[in-house]
Design an enzyme around this catalytic site. Structure first.
Site, short mmCIF file in Angstrom:
data_model
loop_
_atom_site.label_atom_id
_atom_site.label_comp_id
_atom_site.label_asym_id
_atom_site.label_seq_id
_atom_site.Cartn_x
_atom_site.Cartn_y
_atom_site.Cartn_z
N ASP A 1 0.85 -1.19 0.00
CA ASP A 1 0.00 0.00 0.00
C ASP A 1 0.89 1.24 0.00
O ASP A 1 2.07 1.16 0.34
CB ASP A 1 -0.86 0.06 1.27
CG ASP A 1 -1.89 -1.06 1.33
OD1 ASP A 1 -2.03 -1.78 0.34
OD2 ASP A 1 -2.53 -1.19 2.39
N ASP B 1 1.12 4.70 2.02
CA ASP B 1 0.61 5.38 3.21
C ASP B 1 0.91 6.88 3.10
O ASP B 1 2.06 7.27 2.89
CB ASP B 1 1.26 4.83 4.48
CG ASP B 1 0.85 3.40 4.76
OD1 ASP B 1 -0.37 3.16 4.88
OD2 ASP B 1 1.72 2.52 4.84
#
Length: 197
Positions: A125, A127
């Site tokens: 991911d 962030d």
């Protein structure tokens, strides 16, 4: 110092005697630690040490006098990576869209950009944090989330309010109460911009 800031200068000498070997190795290699939300004694800052594996996270305290360098997430907005990964493509795509906001890169992406130590992989991911000193209306949060969801990887953005942090995805959702992370722990709140009683 704020949550998500990266700090250099912590050594194995600052660790408790029962710290795992991987924590000692990370600090011996000169890796930075990340400021976390927790109450610390005067002269100390609550930090987390990260290892190579996702589950390798260790909560510790660092003497403020030991801090040699500090990098805030905002300082990483313009830093590029030579590696071709979905998270970096997402960051390139989102930079111009966030240009008028007070935002920064955190998590594994921030760690890698600041330290040069590879922390991301193809499924990682991205962030991000967004400083929101003033309340962000929920319809605005929904529009921002739709923009992030067009990125080539999953983007996890945290709204940093004056009293803590709330996930954009939660604030853009339908639940009346959301989880606010503060130095005193996590609280379910209606308004993440109001101090928890």
């Amino acid at each position: 110092m704020n949550a998500h800031d990266l700090l250099w200068g912590m050594t194995p000498a600052h660790l408790p005697a029962d710290a795992p070997d991987w924590v000692v190795e990370a600090l011996s290699a000169g890796h930075p630690v990340v400021v976390r939300r927790a109450i610390a004694e005067p002269g100390q800052v609550a930090v987390g040490v990260r290892g190579r594996l996702r589950e390798q996270r260790f909560a510790a305290l660092m003497p403020i006098v030991a801090v040699q360098r500090r990098v805030a997430p905002e300082a990483l907005r313009g830093v590029a990576s030579p590696r071709d990964l979905p998270a970096w493509r997402a960051l390139d795509q989102l930079r111009p869209l966030l240009a008028h906001s007070d935002w920064g890169v955190s998590g594994s992406a921030g760690f890698e950009l600041a330290s040069g130590i590879e922390a991301l992989h193809a499924a990682s991911d991205l962030d991000l944090i967004l400083r929101t000193p003033e309340p962000l209306e929920r319809h605005q949060a929904h529009a921002l989330l739709a923009m992030l969801d067009s990125a080539p990887c999953s983007v996890d953005l945290q709204l940093q309010t004056p009293v803590g942090a709330v996930a954009l995805r939660e604030w853009a959702g339908a639940s009346r109460r959301v989880l606010l992370k503060t130095a005193n722990g996590a609280h379910l709140v209606v308004d993440p911009w109001q101090a928890v009683a």
